[in-house]
Design a protein around this motif. Structure first.
Motif, PDB file in Angstrom:
ATOM      1  N   ARG A  24       0.824  -1.222   0.000  1.00  0.00           N
ATOM      2  CA  ARG A  24       0.000   0.000   0.000  1.00  0.00           C
ATOM      3  C   ARG A  24       0.852   1.264   0.000  1.00  0.00           C
ATOM      4  O   ARG A  24       0.544   2.233  -0.684  1.00  0.00           O
ATOM      5  N   VAL A  25       1.902   1.257   0.796  1.00  0.00           N
ATOM      6  CA  VAL A  25       2.771   2.440   0.877  1.00  0.00           C
ATOM      7  C   VAL A  25       3.434   2.689  -0.467  1.00  0.00           C
ATOM      8  O   VAL A  25       3.497   3.827  -0.942  1.00  0.00           O
ATOM      9  N   HIS A  26       3.907   1.627  -1.083  1.00  0.00           N
ATOM     10  CA  HIS A  26       4.529   1.745  -2.400  1.00  0.00           C
ATOM     11  C   HIS A  26       3.502   2.269  -3.413  1.00  0.00           C
ATOM     12  O   HIS A  26       3.823   3.115  -4.257  1.00  0.00           O
ATOM     13  N   ALA A  27       2.262   1.799  -3.339  1.00  0.00           N
ATOM     14  CA  ALA A  27       1.207   2.254  -4.252  1.00  0.00           C
ATOM     15  C   ALA A  27       0.950   3.752  -4.075  1.00  0.00           C
ATOM     16  O   ALA A  27       0.842   4.497  -5.057  1.00  0.00           O
ATOM     17  N   ALA A  28       0.860   4.203  -2.826  1.00  0.00           N
ATOM     18  CA  ALA A  28       0.612   5.613  -2.564  1.00  0.00           C
ATOM     19  C   ALA A  28       1.778   6.472  -3.063  1.00  0.00           C
ATOM     20  O   ALA A  28       1.567   7.497  -3.715  1.00  0.00           O
ATOM     21  N   ALA A  29       3.002   6.053  -2.764  1.00  0.00           N
ATOM     22  CA  ALA A  29       4.177   6.812  -3.205  1.00  0.00           C
ATOM     23  C   ALA A  29       4.248   6.869  -4.729  1.00  0.00           C
ATOM     24  O   ALA A  29       4.517   7.924  -5.313  1.00  0.00           O
ATOM     25  N   TYR A  30       3.997   5.749  -5.378  1.00  0.00           N
ATOM     26  CA  TYR A  30       4.013   5.676  -6.832  1.00  0.00           C
ATOM     27  C   TYR A  30       2.982   6.654  -7.420  1.00  0.00           C
ATOM     28  O   TYR A  30       3.277   7.405  -8.351  1.00  0.00           O
ATOM     29  N   ALA A  31       1.768   6.622  -6.863  1.00  0.00           N
ATOM     30  CA  ALA A  31       0.694   7.468  -7.369  1.00  0.00           C
ATOM     31  C   ALA A  31       1.026   8.950  -7.218  1.00  0.00           C
ATOM     32  O   ALA A  31       0.742   9.754  -8.102  1.00  0.00           O
ATOM     33  N   ILE A  32       1.623   9.308  -6.098  1.00  0.00           N
ATOM     34  CA  ILE A  32       1.983  10.708  -5.873  1.00  0.00           C
ATOM     35  C   ILE A  32       3.094  11.124  -6.842  1.00  0.00           C
ATOM     36  O   ILE A  32       3.015  12.185  -7.471  1.00  0.00           O
ATOM     37  N   ARG A  33       4.122  10.288  -6.987  1.00  0.00           N
ATOM     38  CA  ARG A  33       5.229  10.617  -7.905  1.00  0.00           C
ATOM     39  C   ARG A  33       4.758  10.756  -9.341  1.00  0.00           C
ATOM     40  O   ARG A  33       5.260  11.577 -10.096  1.00  0.00           O
ATOM     41  N   ARG A  34       3.800   9.941  -9.745  1.00  0.00           N
ATOM     42  CA  ARG A  34       3.305   9.958 -11.125  1.00  0.00           C
ATOM     43  C   ARG A  34       2.194  10.980 -11.354  1.00  0.00           C
ATOM     44  O   ARG A  34       1.673  11.100 -12.456  1.00  0.00           O
ATOM     45  N   GLY A  35       1.781  11.643 -10.295  1.00  0.00           N
ATOM     46  CA  GLY A  35       0.715  12.637 -10.435  1.00  0.00           C
ATOM     47  C   GLY A  35      -0.667  12.053 -10.611  1.00  0.00           C
ATOM     48  O   GLY A  35      -1.555  12.718 -11.139  1.00  0.00           O
ATOM     49  N   LEU A  36      -0.858  10.819 -10.169  1.00  0.00           N
ATOM     50  CA  LEU A  36      -2.167  10.186 -10.282  1.00  0.00           C
ATOM     51  C   LEU A  36      -3.137  10.727  -9.240  1.00  0.00           C
ATOM     52  O   LEU A  36      -4.342  10.781  -9.468  1.00  0.00           O
ATOM     53  N   ILE A  37      -2.587  11.103  -8.085  1.00  0.00           N
ATOM     54  CA  ILE A  37      -3.418  11.671  -7.018  1.00  0.00           C
ATOM     55  C   ILE A  37      -2.765  12.931  -6.493  1.00  0.00           C
ATOM     56  O   ILE A  37      -1.600  13.194  -6.713  1.00  0.00           O
TER      57      ILE A  37
END
Length: 69
Positions: A56-69
């Motif tokens: 989950r943490v990796h998913a959140a970090a990935y999403a923030i870095r990619r501008g998804l959220i």
């Protein structure tokens, strides 16, 4: 420089990802979205596979870095 395409996520997947990034657990997400914790678990499982992340943490970090959220 190579840029990676953003994965296409549904509105529900994006909302779950936002709530995960804000520290909600599955039960809290289920309450917010008015669905079952089992449904949330399935969405998170699909998200992790789609984003190719480990947790989950990796998913959140990935999403923030990619501008998804």
């Amino acid at each position: 420089m190579r840029t990676e395409a953003k994965p296409v996520l549904t509105a529900q997947q994006l909302r779950v990802l936002e709530l995960v990034a804000n520290g909600y657990d599955n039960a809290g997400i289920a309450r917010e979205l008015h669905c079952s914790p089992h449904s949330v678990k399935n969405v998170i499982y699909d998200l992790m596979a789609r984003l190719q992340v480990r947790n989950r943490v990796h998913a959140a970090a990935y999403a923030i870095r990619r501008g998804l959220i």
